[in-house]
Design a protein around this motif. Structure first.
Motif, PDB file in Angstrom:
ATOM      1  N   VAL A  22      -3.114  -5.782   1.316  1.00  0.00           N
ATOM      2  CA  VAL A  22      -2.991  -5.222   2.484  1.00  0.00           C
ATOM      3  C   VAL A  22      -4.240  -5.063   3.216  1.00  0.00           C
ATOM      4  O   VAL A  22      -5.186  -4.540   2.700  1.00  0.00           O
ATOM      5  CB  VAL A  22      -2.423  -3.648   2.268  1.00  0.00           C
ATOM      6  CG1 VAL A  22      -2.299  -2.621   3.663  1.00  0.00           C
ATOM      7  CG2 VAL A  22      -1.120  -3.504   1.519  1.00  0.00           C
ATOM      8  N   ASN A  24      -6.389  -3.478   6.469  1.00  0.00           N
ATOM      9  CA  ASN A  24      -6.208  -2.366   7.325  1.00  0.00           C
ATOM     10  C   ASN A  24      -7.515  -2.560   8.285  1.00  0.00           C
ATOM     11  O   ASN A  24      -8.746  -2.464   7.849  1.00  0.00           O
ATOM     12  CB  ASN A  24      -6.165  -1.080   6.746  1.00  0.00           C
ATOM     13  CG  ASN A  24      -6.396   0.168   7.735  1.00  0.00           C
ATOM     14  OD1 ASN A  24      -7.345   0.708   7.685  1.00  0.00           O
ATOM     15  ND2 ASN A  24      -5.320   0.218   8.642  1.00  0.00           N
ATOM     16  N   GLU A  36      -6.500   7.772   9.383  1.00  0.00           N
ATOM     17  CA  GLU A  36      -5.683   7.305   8.584  1.00  0.00           C
ATOM     18  C   GLU A  36      -6.145   6.708   7.047  1.00  0.00           C
ATOM     19  O   GLU A  36      -5.575   6.662   5.974  1.00  0.00           O
ATOM     20  CB  GLU A  36      -4.680   5.978   8.958  1.00  0.00           C
ATOM     21  CG  GLU A  36      -5.373   4.921   9.311  1.00  0.00           C
ATOM     22  CD  GLU A  36      -4.679   3.567   9.698  1.00  0.00           C
ATOM     23  OE1 GLU A  36      -3.441   3.810   9.815  1.00  0.00           O
ATOM     24  OE2 GLU A  36      -4.970   2.418  10.003  1.00  0.00           O
ATOM     25  N   PHE A  40      -5.047   5.518   3.218  1.00  0.00           N
ATOM     26  CA  PHE A  40      -5.167   4.119   2.344  1.00  0.00           C
ATOM     27  C   PHE A  40      -5.819   4.531   1.228  1.00  0.00           C
ATOM     28  O   PHE A  40      -5.583   3.788   0.202  1.00  0.00           O
ATOM     29  CB  PHE A  40      -5.794   3.360   3.612  1.00  0.00           C
ATOM     30  CG  PHE A  40      -4.859   2.645   4.541  1.00  0.00           C
ATOM     31  CD1 PHE A  40      -4.454   1.504   4.336  1.00  0.00           C
ATOM     32  CD2 PHE A  40      -4.460   3.476   5.548  1.00  0.00           C
ATOM     33  CE1 PHE A  40      -3.435   0.759   5.087  1.00  0.00           C
ATOM     34  CE2 PHE A  40      -3.590   2.859   6.476  1.00  0.00           C
ATOM     35  CZ  PHE A  40      -3.152   1.479   6.191  1.00  0.00           C
ATOM     36  N   ILE A  53      -6.053  -3.710  -1.396  1.00  0.00           N
ATOM     37  CA  ILE A  53      -6.241  -3.079  -0.216  1.00  0.00           C
ATOM     38  C   ILE A  53      -7.612  -3.124   0.206  1.00  0.00           C
ATOM     39  O   ILE A  53      -8.548  -2.893  -0.543  1.00  0.00           O
ATOM     40  CB  ILE A  53      -5.856  -1.516  -0.032  1.00  0.00           C
ATOM     41  CG1 ILE A  53      -4.569  -1.251  -0.487  1.00  0.00           C
ATOM     42  CG2 ILE A  53      -6.338  -0.842   1.194  1.00  0.00           C
ATOM     43  CD1 ILE A  53      -3.946   0.067  -0.698  1.00  0.00           C
ATOM     44  N   THR A  98      -2.306  -3.014  10.616  1.00  0.00           N
ATOM     45  CA  THR A  98      -2.235  -3.370   9.212  1.00  0.00           C
ATOM     46  C   THR A  98      -1.593  -4.583   8.803  1.00  0.00           C
ATOM     47  O   THR A  98      -0.440  -4.489   9.270  1.00  0.00           O
ATOM     48  CB  THR A  98      -1.759  -1.969   8.376  1.00  0.00           C
ATOM     49  OG1 THR A  98      -2.530  -0.804   8.705  1.00  0.00           O
ATOM     50  CG2 THR A  98      -1.881  -2.276   6.720  1.00  0.00           C
ATOM     51  N   LEU A 115      -0.801   4.524  10.050  1.00  0.00           N
ATOM     52  CA  LEU A 115       0.078   4.900   8.950  1.00  0.00           C
ATOM     53  C   LEU A 115      -0.275   6.011   8.164  1.00  0.00           C
ATOM     54  O   LEU A 115      -1.412   6.034   8.173  1.00  0.00           O
ATOM     55  CB  LEU A 115       0.366   3.661   8.062  1.00  0.00           C
ATOM     56  CG  LEU A 115       0.829   2.223   8.811  1.00  0.00           C
ATOM     57  CD1 LEU A 115       0.552   1.315   7.656  1.00  0.00           C
ATOM     58  CD2 LEU A 115       2.442   2.538   8.898  1.00  0.00           C
ATOM     59  N   GLU A 117       0.153   8.339   4.624  1.00  0.00           N
ATOM     60  CA  GLU A 117       0.433   8.048   3.130  1.00  0.00           C
ATOM     61  C   GLU A 117       1.893   7.578   2.944  1.00  0.00           C
ATOM     62  O   GLU A 117       1.993   6.622   2.168  1.00  0.00           O
ATOM     63  CB  GLU A 117      -0.153   9.002   2.485  1.00  0.00           C
ATOM     64  CG  GLU A 117      -0.144   8.656   0.928  1.00  0.00           C
ATOM     65  CD  GLU A 117      -0.773   9.728  -0.126  1.00  0.00           C
ATOM     66  OE1 GLU A 117      -0.617   9.699  -1.373  1.00  0.00           O
ATOM     67  OE2 GLU A 117      -1.500  10.917   0.532  1.00  0.00           O
ATOM     68  N   GLU A 119       4.310   6.635   4.851  1.00  0.00           N
ATOM     69  CA  GLU A 119       4.681   5.289   5.559  1.00  0.00           C
ATOM     70  C   GLU A 119       3.906   4.272   4.689  1.00  0.00           C
ATOM     71  O   GLU A 119       4.778   3.186   4.619  1.00  0.00           O
ATOM     72  CB  GLU A 119       4.302   5.577   7.047  1.00  0.00           C
ATOM     73  CG  GLU A 119       4.967   6.574   7.849  1.00  0.00           C
ATOM     74  CD  GLU A 119       4.351   6.864   9.072  1.00  0.00           C
ATOM     75  OE1 GLU A 119       5.103   7.086   9.938  1.00  0.00           O
ATOM     76  OE2 GLU A 119       2.906   6.618   9.495  1.00  0.00           O
ATOM     77  N   LEU A 120       2.788   4.285   4.557  1.00  0.00           N
ATOM     78  CA  LEU A 120       2.061   3.201   3.800  1.00  0.00           C
ATOM     79  C   LEU A 120       2.861   2.945   2.380  1.00  0.00           C
ATOM     80  O   LEU A 120       3.037   1.708   1.992  1.00  0.00           O
ATOM     81  CB  LEU A 120       0.641   3.360   3.635  1.00  0.00           C
ATOM     82  CG  LEU A 120      -0.055   2.441   3.041  1.00  0.00           C
ATOM     83  CD1 LEU A 120       0.114   0.859   3.857  1.00  0.00           C
ATOM     84  CD2 LEU A 120      -1.627   2.524   2.893  1.00  0.00           C
ATOM     85  N   ARG A 121       3.139   3.929   1.727  1.00  0.00           N
ATOM     86  CA  ARG A 121       3.697   3.639   0.461  1.00  0.00           C
ATOM     87  C   ARG A 121       5.058   2.929   0.542  1.00  0.00           C
ATOM     88  O   ARG A 121       5.297   2.043  -0.164  1.00  0.00           O
ATOM     89  CB  ARG A 121       3.755   5.136  -0.154  1.00  0.00           C
ATOM     90  CG  ARG A 121       2.558   5.635  -0.830  1.00  0.00           C
ATOM     91  CD  ARG A 121       3.119   7.130  -1.256  1.00  0.00           C
ATOM     92  NE  ARG A 121       1.595   7.713  -1.870  1.00  0.00           N
ATOM     93  CZ  ARG A 121       0.998   7.434  -3.056  1.00  0.00           C
ATOM     94  NH1 ARG A 121       1.794   6.944  -3.937  1.00  0.00           N
ATOM     95  NH2 ARG A 121       0.051   8.206  -3.533  1.00  0.00           N
ATOM     96  N   LYS A 123       6.317   1.106   2.998  1.00  0.00           N
ATOM     97  CA  LYS A 123       5.887  -0.128   3.462  1.00  0.00           C
ATOM     98  C   LYS A 123       5.589  -1.313   2.463  1.00  0.00           C
ATOM     99  O   LYS A 123       5.994  -2.331   2.388  1.00  0.00           O
ATOM    100  CB  LYS A 123       4.796  -0.458   4.784  1.00  0.00           C
ATOM    101  CG  LYS A 123       5.246   0.063   6.035  1.00  0.00           C
ATOM    102  CD  LYS A 123       4.393  -0.426   7.113  1.00  0.00           C
ATOM    103  CE  LYS A 123       5.407  -0.574   8.426  1.00  0.00           C
ATOM    104  NZ  LYS A 123       5.944  -1.545   8.660  1.00  0.00           N
TER     105      LYS A 123
END
Length: 132
Positions: A22, A24, A36, A40, A53, A98, A115, A117, A119-121, A123
């Motif tokens: 990922v 960012n 954000e 992340f 990441i 991202t 994003l 936390e 939403e990132l999880r 995705k």
């Protein structure tokens, strides 16, 4: 990739092919990016060695980008994209952006905008099948 800290410069290709990645894109002049980054970091700590990441400072000086990294407590690797060549390559058109790349090196999603936390999880789970 230009390392922002004492780490070594890398080629993006060197980071692909072992596990999902990922990327960012952030900048010191982008408040949603800064907002954000702690999210992340939380996900980075949760996924450990399953997903890499990376932070990529877009059109920013190393000093300004490192200041944001320090202020937000980010511990994942961060690099610089001073000419915006990486974000342009991935088709990013706004900040933050991202990029989700699977273990084979295929781009599976490019998300424009911040994003949180959760939403990132979600995705990461959807893109890679890794519960975050």
């Amino acid at each position: 990739l230009v390392a922002l800290d004492e780490g070594e410069d890398r080629r993006l290709g060197d980071l692909l092919g072992e596990r999902p990645v990922v990327i960012n894109f952030f900048a010191s002049w982008c408040q949603p990016c800064i907002d954000e980054m702690p999210d992340f970091e939380a996900v980075h700590r949760a996924v450990g060695d399953e997903v890499t990441i990376i932070g990529m400072a877009n059109r920013d000086s190393p000093e300004a980008a490192l200041g944001i990294v320090d202020r937000t407590g980010v511990t994942y690797p961060t690099y610089g994209d001073p000419q915006s060549s990486a974000i342009t390559y991935f088709g990013g058109v706004q900040m933050p952006t991202t990029v989700f790349i699977d273990a084979s090196g295929e781009v599976v999603d490019v998300h424009a905008g911040a994003l949180d936390e959760g939403e990132l999880r979600q995705k990461i789970d959807e893109a890679f099948g890794v519960p975050a």
